[in-house]
Design a protein around this motif. Structure first.
Motif, PDB file in Angstrom:
ATOM      1  N   SER A   1       0.835  -1.205   0.000  1.00 31.17           N
ATOM      2  CA  SER A   1       0.000   0.000   0.000  1.00 31.17           C
ATOM      3  C   SER A   1       0.869   1.253   0.000  1.00 31.17           C
ATOM      4  O   SER A   1       0.609   2.212  -0.739  1.00 31.17           O
ATOM      5  CB  SER A   1      -0.925  -0.007   1.214  1.00 31.17           C
ATOM      6  OG  SER A   1      -1.657   1.189   1.292  1.00 31.17           O
ATOM      7  N   ARG A   2       1.922   1.252   0.833  1.00 35.66           N
ATOM      8  CA  ARG A   2       2.820   2.414   0.899  1.00 35.66           C
ATOM      9  C   ARG A   2       3.520   2.632  -0.445  1.00 35.66           C
ATOM     10  O   ARG A   2       3.629   3.776  -0.913  1.00 35.66           O
ATOM     11  CB  ARG A   2       3.855   2.201   2.002  1.00 35.66           C
ATOM     12  CG  ARG A   2       4.745   3.415   2.252  1.00 35.66           C
ATOM     13  CD  ARG A   2       5.890   3.088   3.201  1.00 35.66           C
ATOM     14  NE  ARG A   2       6.877   2.205   2.566  1.00 35.66           N
ATOM     15  CZ  ARG A   2       7.825   2.640   1.737  1.00 35.66           C
ATOM     16  NH1 ARG A   2       7.890   3.926   1.397  1.00 35.66           N
ATOM     17  NH2 ARG A   2       8.692   1.788   1.235  1.00 35.66           N
TER      18      ARG A   2
ATOM     19  N   SER B   1       2.460   1.942  -3.278  1.00 36.37           N
ATOM     20  CA  SER B   1       1.500   2.342  -4.308  1.00 36.37           C
ATOM     21  C   SER B   1       1.013   3.779  -4.150  1.00 36.37           C
ATOM     22  O   SER B   1       0.297   4.289  -5.024  1.00 36.37           O
ATOM     23  CB  SER B   1       0.289   1.405  -4.292  1.00 36.37           C
ATOM     24  OG  SER B   1       0.683   0.060  -4.514  1.00 36.37           O
ATOM     25  N   ALA B   2       1.387   4.415  -3.059  1.00 36.35           N
ATOM     26  CA  ALA B   2       0.916   5.786  -2.803  1.00 36.35           C
ATOM     27  C   ALA B   2       1.344   6.714  -3.937  1.00 36.35           C
ATOM     28  O   ALA B   2       2.498   6.696  -4.377  1.00 36.35           O
ATOM     29  CB  ALA B   2       1.470   6.283  -1.467  1.00 36.35           C
TER      30      ALA B   2
ATOM     31  N   ILE C   1      -5.275   0.994   0.006  1.00 40.01           N
ATOM     32  CA  ILE C   1      -4.700   2.068  -0.803  1.00 40.01           C
ATOM     33  C   ILE C   1      -5.729   3.135  -1.165  1.00 40.01           C
ATOM     34  O   ILE C   1      -5.357   4.240  -1.576  1.00 40.01           O
ATOM     35  CB  ILE C   1      -4.045   1.525  -2.087  1.00 40.01           C
ATOM     36  CG1 ILE C   1      -5.076   0.831  -2.981  1.00 40.01           C
ATOM     37  CG2 ILE C   1      -2.915   0.573  -1.759  1.00 40.01           C
ATOM     38  CD1 ILE C   1      -4.489   0.280  -4.264  1.00 40.01           C
TER      39      ILE C   1
END
Length: 388
Positions: free
Chosen positions: A117-118, A120-121, A145
């Motif tokens: 998720s991080r 994909s920021a 996300i």
């Protein structure tokens, strides 16, 4: 001396030079080339990143051979994620493969999800392999996300790159095939001592292991007598007896790469019918192999064998496609079957395996691994003499 295969290996003129360069660090060049090709495909597909947890794809990109790993590939960096069991192994294998510049994240599944998720920021379109990802994984990641990042189902982005084997892969496939060739040479004579199907399969697999196979490519097929008419016969306690036709379909693995070969034998003298069917399959395979050249459609290879058998009124006994790709998985793209209009590409490795199956009597299949070039090259080298 057993007759060698009727098509010999035909590699590029600099093949041995490329293989020799492996000890000088070509492994890193291969890995970097694979990642560069994937990044190019991401850009062509308007994707910012791709997440893969399909282990053959993970190994292809990183060299990691464990049972739990995820690769996050963006346009500007690559991160490998795993759990604590594989911390040391993954770092060692990535380094040995020349992938020291890939970041390694170690954590439990929740921590890995948070890291993805991080990563994909700020991105807009992140692909997840639709054939391999668990739906719950995609749902959880989307929730983490948020709506600003679109998760895109992707198909075969990496598999299409894997179709073309580099020199390092050809070396591994050739080594796996050689192990299988030698194992069958060492054990074949035992067929005349009346083993069971199961015991012969076990002896063959043990010999492959002794010669360096990491594991069988798949569950070894040994079918004798009427069981040989079952394309995917499972070995039984049936004793292999004089007069039996015996189909043996097996393979070794080396550095994760699979070999795949089928040979059919007869214990003692064959009947006229058995000999005619065997010769028909041999010639059908030759027709298929002659068609395995770059630029030919996959369906045309199947048709070459099938049309030959149709002229003999035997096509109805040929009940599967004529071949498939092979590499880190035993069955890869392309499938050489009717209706598949994919074009064969230089550097692929596929099988050619026509078979005829007379239910309740016997079956005969012959299979080899073929390296696609301007001319076909046979990687498996075991001969075609079939009387034991």
């Amino acid at each position: 001396m057993r007759r060698k295969s009727h098509i010999q290996v035909s590699y590029p003129s600099n093949y041995q030079d490329v293989i020799s360069a492996k000890s000088l660090g070509s492994g890193s060049n291969h890995m970097h080339a694979r990642i560069s090709k994937l990044v190019k495909r991401l850009m062509e597909s308007d994707l910012d990143a791709l997440v893969t947890s399909h282990l053959p794809n993970v190994r292809y990109l990183t060299g990691f051979s464990g049972s739990a790993g995820i690769v996050y590939i963006s346009r500007d960096f690559v991160t490998f994620l795993t759990d604590g069991r594989y911390d040391s192994q993954s770092r060692r294998q990535l380094k040995n493969a020349g992938n020291s510049d890939i970041s390694v994240f170690v954590g439990n599944s929740s921590e890995q999800m948070n890291e993805i998720s991080r990563l994909s920021a700020g991105r807009e379109r992140v692909a997840i392999e639709s054939r391999n990802a668990v739906w719950a994984f995609a749902l959880e990641l989307q929730e983490l996300i948020g709506p600003s990042v679109q998760l895109i189902p992707s198909t075969d982005l990496i598999e299409q790159i894997r179709r073309i084997k580099d020199a390092e892969e050809i070396e591994a496939l050739t080594s796996a095939a050689h192990i299988a060739d030698e194992a069958l040479t060492a054990t074949l004579g035992l067929l005349s001592s009346q083993p069971t199907e199961r015991s012969f399969a076990q002896l063959l697999e043990a010999e492959m292991a002794r010669l360096g196979s990491e594991r069988p490519s798949f569950d070894t097929i040994v079918g004798a007598g009427p069981n040989s008419a079952l394309p995917h016969a499972q070995p039984t306690e049936r004793t292999i007896a004089k007069g039996d036709v015996v189909v043996i379909d097996f393979g070794a693995t080396y550095r994760g790469y699979h070999s795949d070969m089928t040979r059919t034998f007869v214990v003692g003298q064959p009947t006229l019918r058995q000999s005619e069917i065997h010769e028909s399959v041999i010639h059908a395979q030759r027709k298929a192999i002659e068609s395995i050249v770059a630029g030919r459609r996959a369906e045309e290879v199947d048709a070459a064998a099938r049309n030959y058998l149709a002229d003999l009124n035997l096509a109805n006994k040929f009940i599967h496609s004529v071949g498939h790709g092979v590499g880190l998985e035993i069955h890869e793209t392309p499938i050489l079957g009717s209706g598949n209009r994919l074009t064969l590409m230089m550097g692929e490795v596929v099988t050619a395996e026509p078979g005829l199956y007379l239910e309740g009597e016997f079956g005969i299949r012959i299979e080899d691994m073929i390296h696609v070039g301007s001319e076909p090259g046979c990687i498996t080298q075991f001969g075609y003499d079939w009387i034991v």
